[in-house]
Design a protein around this motif. Structure first.
Motif, PDB file in Angstrom:
ATOM      1  N   ALA A 278       0.823  -1.200   0.000  1.00 36.09           N
ATOM      2  CA  ALA A 278       0.000   0.000   0.000  1.00 36.09           C
ATOM      3  C   ALA A 278       0.865   1.261   0.000  1.00 36.09           C
ATOM      4  CB  ALA A 278      -0.922   0.001   1.215  1.00 36.09           C
ATOM      5  N   ALA A 279       1.949   1.254   0.775  1.00 38.25           N
ATOM      6  CA  ALA A 279       2.846   2.412   0.808  1.00 38.25           C
ATOM      7  C   ALA A 279       3.536   2.611  -0.527  1.00 38.25           C
ATOM      8  CB  ALA A 279       3.875   2.236   1.920  1.00 38.25           C
ATOM      9  N   THR A 280       3.914   1.518  -1.159  1.00 32.49           N
ATOM     10  CA  THR A 280       4.546   1.604  -2.472  1.00 32.49           C
ATOM     11  C   THR A 280       3.573   2.153  -3.505  1.00 32.49           C
ATOM     12  OG1 THR A 280       5.987  -0.278  -1.934  1.00 32.49           O
ATOM     13  CG2 THR A 280       5.743   0.291  -4.272  1.00 32.49           C
ATOM     14  N   ALA A 281       2.341   1.659  -3.458  1.00 34.97           N
ATOM     15  CA  ALA A 281       1.329   2.120  -4.399  1.00 34.97           C
ATOM     16  C   ALA A 281       1.020   3.602  -4.214  1.00 34.97           C
ATOM     17  CB  ALA A 281       0.049   1.298  -4.235  1.00 34.97           C
ATOM     18  N   ALA A 282       1.171   4.114  -2.985  1.00 33.75           N
ATOM     19  CA  ALA A 282       0.922   5.526  -2.710  1.00 33.75           C
ATOM     20  C   ALA A 282       2.087   6.407  -3.149  1.00 33.75           C
ATOM     21  CB  ALA A 282       0.648   5.734  -1.226  1.00 33.75           C
ATOM     22  N   GLY A 283       3.178   5.786  -3.625  1.00 33.21           N
ATOM     23  CA  GLY A 283       4.321   6.554  -4.102  1.00 33.21           C
ATOM     24  C   GLY A 283       5.307   6.946  -3.030  1.00 33.21           C
ATOM     25  N   CYS A 284       5.232   6.307  -1.849  1.00 28.22           N
ATOM     26  CA  CYS A 284       6.128   6.662  -0.751  1.00 28.22           C
ATOM     27  C   CYS A 284       7.558   6.217  -1.054  1.00 28.22           C
ATOM     28  CB  CYS A 284       5.665   6.007   0.545  1.00 28.22           C
ATOM     29  SG  CYS A 284       4.014   6.526   1.058  1.00 28.22           S
ATOM     30  N   ALA A 285       8.507   7.017  -0.609  1.00 31.61           N
ATOM     31  CA  ALA A 285       9.911   6.697  -0.844  1.00 31.61           C
ATOM     32  C   ALA A 285      10.451   5.693   0.157  1.00 31.61           C
ATOM     33  CB  ALA A 285      10.746   7.981  -0.791  1.00 31.61           C
ATOM     34  N   SER A 286       9.885   5.692   1.372  1.00 34.89           N
ATOM     35  CA  SER A 286      10.374   4.795   2.408  1.00 34.89           C
ATOM     36  C   SER A 286       9.269   4.520   3.408  1.00 34.89           C
ATOM     37  CB  SER A 286      11.595   5.400   3.117  1.00 34.89           C
ATOM     38  OG  SER A 286      11.241   6.611   3.769  1.00 34.89           O
ATOM     39  N   LEU A 287       9.496   3.482   4.213  1.00 38.89           N
ATOM     40  CA  LEU A 287       8.545   3.075   5.233  1.00 38.89           C
ATOM     41  C   LEU A 287       9.296   2.939   6.547  1.00 38.89           C
ATOM     42  CD1 LEU A 287       5.646   2.101   5.937  1.00 38.89           C
ATOM     43  CD2 LEU A 287       6.411  -0.218   5.348  1.00 38.89           C
ATOM     44  N   ALA A 288       8.840   3.633   7.587  1.00 40.09           N
ATOM     45  CA  ALA A 288       9.493   3.605   8.889  1.00 40.09           C
ATOM     46  C   ALA A 288       8.664   2.796   9.870  1.00 40.09           C
ATOM     47  CB  ALA A 288       9.698   5.017   9.423  1.00 40.09           C
ATOM     48  N   ALA A 289       9.348   2.160  10.818  1.00 41.04           N
ATOM     49  CA  ALA A 289       8.687   1.392  11.866  1.00 41.04           C
ATOM     50  C   ALA A 289       9.585   1.398  13.089  1.00 41.04           C
ATOM     51  CB  ALA A 289       8.406  -0.036  11.417  1.00 41.04           C
ATOM     52  N   GLU A 290       9.005   1.123  14.251  1.00 38.24           N
ATOM     53  CA  GLU A 290       9.761   1.160  15.500  1.00 38.24           C
ATOM     54  C   GLU A 290       9.488  -0.103  16.291  1.00 38.24           C
ATOM     55  OE1 GLU A 290      10.118   4.261  19.284  1.00 38.24           O
ATOM     56  OE2 GLU A 290       9.657   5.018  17.275  1.00 38.24           O
ATOM     57  N   ALA A 291      10.519  -0.606  16.976  1.00 39.82           N
ATOM     58  CA  ALA A 291      10.380  -1.813  17.787  1.00 39.82           C
ATOM     59  C   ALA A 291      11.169  -1.641  19.074  1.00 39.82           C
ATOM     60  CB  ALA A 291      10.893  -3.032  17.019  1.00 39.82           C
ATOM     61  N   VAL A 292      10.699  -2.308  20.124  1.00 38.25           N
ATOM     62  CA  VAL A 292      11.402  -2.268  21.404  1.00 38.25           C
ATOM     63  C   VAL A 292      12.684  -3.084  21.286  1.00 38.25           C
ATOM     64  CG1 VAL A 292      11.266  -2.843  23.856  1.00 38.25           C
ATOM     65  CG2 VAL A 292       9.246  -1.974  22.664  1.00 38.25           C
ATOM     66  N   SER A 293      13.785  -2.521  21.770  1.00 39.60           N
ATOM     67  CA  SER A 293      15.086  -3.194  21.684  1.00 39.60           C
ATOM     68  C   SER A 293      15.062  -4.530  22.415  1.00 39.60           C
ATOM     69  CB  SER A 293      16.171  -2.313  22.297  1.00 39.60           C
ATOM     70  OG  SER A 293      16.286  -1.090  21.623  1.00 39.60           O
ATOM     71  N   GLY A 294      15.678  -5.525  21.786  1.00 43.35           N
ATOM     72  CA  GLY A 294      15.818  -6.818  22.412  1.00 43.35           C
ATOM     73  C   GLY A 294      14.593  -7.692  22.365  1.00 43.35           C
TER      74      GLY A 294
END
Length: 333
Positions: free
Chosen positions: A115-131
């Protein structure tokens, strides 16, 4: 789960309850001992957005119609007519603890990425708890770590006594001011100058693409108000009239006793005068009068910002958890 789940087009009250069921279960499991946001706060975050940001939602249910996973894709810089954007996108995915390690996350991430690619986004960010398994999940799917963050907590009852005297310490050439909500018209230009001088976009103000102009600054404050929250800002003004720095706290409107410290920044030309500590100490002095039932403040600081980490430690902030911010470069169509 369907191979290609469809976005949630028009969420109902039942959808919001199901969404909260997944979110609250995951937070209680992954962050034991931390307060869980109210259902009203979670719903407000999904239904109240600015004109420069579009949210795409997925709510996945199991074979028995029980909610098992959610995802929200934030498209920044989206045009008002809903057309695509070439800016970054951000995803927050949550799988109910009872339904993990069954492939749901992988299939959901593939759908969101498409979906992000289809919207023309250059990148996708995400966050996760370390470990945690979430960090490994992203790392094995071509996401690259770009920022490591330390989340901190300050119990207002644990503020060191000397902190209360810091706002009264003179800083020659500077004075403190404060406002609630939108920046006063007389300070708008100076505040914009402070924002534009920063090396990275402000983390706390939800304006999508962060193209700072008067409309974007005022919309950020209006958005908080529409969610029922209050935005409190303390700023340091130079004798010449420039906004030399500012710090912002978001006060919850749902009865929660936890505030969120957003941005604290000092314009490069005015660094080295202790303005960050000065402004934050003044903020802490004001909070009991502004919201008497407040018990604690949470914030996050990039690990490479050693100065701000030291300032927060001196104010009484203590480590809560560490997270990693990842980015995936998307292929242009």
């Amino acid at each position: 789960m369907p191979a290609n789940p469809s976005p949630l087009a028009a969420p109902t009250a039942e959808d919001h309850r199901a969404w909260y069921h997944v979110q609250s279960a995951a937070l209680a499991h992954d962050r034991p001992g931390e307060p869980v946001p109210s259902q009203a706060a979670v719903r407000a975050g999904l239904t109240t957005t600015g004109s420069r940001r579009q949210l795409v939602l997925w709510l996945l249910r199991g074979s028995g119609d029980e909610p098992v996973a959610t995802a929200v894709l934030r498209l920044s810089g989206t045009a008002a007519d809903g057309s695509g954007t070439d800016g970054p996108a951000d995803v927050q995915m949550t799988v109910h603890p009872a339904h993990r390690r069954l492939g749901t996350g992988s299939r959901l991430l593939a759908t969101v990425t498409e979906a992000a690619t289809a919207a023309g986004c250059a990148s996708l960010a995400a966050e996760a708890v370390s470990g945690t398994p979430g960090e490994g999940f992203l790392a094995t799917r071509d996401f690259v770590p770009v920022t490591r963050l330390t989340w901190q907590r300050l119990a207002l009852d644990d503020i060191p006594d000397p902190v209360g005297k810091l706002p009264d310490v003179p800083h020659p050439g500077y004075r403190l001011t404060a406002w609630e909500g939108a920046v006063p018209d007389t300070l708008t230009d100076g505040f914009l100058g402070a924002l534009r001088a920063l090396p990275t976009p402000a983390a706390g103000l939800d304006t999508g693409g962060c193209r700072w102009d008067p409309a974007a600054v005022h919309e950020a404050a209006e958005l908080a108000a529409r969610r029922g929250d209050r935005l409190l800002t303390v700023a340091a003004l130079h004798d010449g009239g420039d906004v030399a720095g500012y710090t912002t706290v978001l006060l919850p409107g749902d009865g929660a006793r936890r505030a969120q410290q957003h941005d604290t920044a000092v314009v490069p030309a005015h660094r080295g005068h202790g303005l960050g500590l000065w402004m934050k100490a003044e903020m802490l002095r004001r909070l009991p009068a502004v919201q008497p039932d407040l018990a604690e403040i949470h914030t996050c600081v990039p690990d490479d910002n050693r100065h701000l980490l030291a300032v927060n430690t001196s104010l009484g902030f203590r480590p809560l958890r560490r997270t990693v911010r990842f980015r995936l470069r998307l292929r242009r169509r």
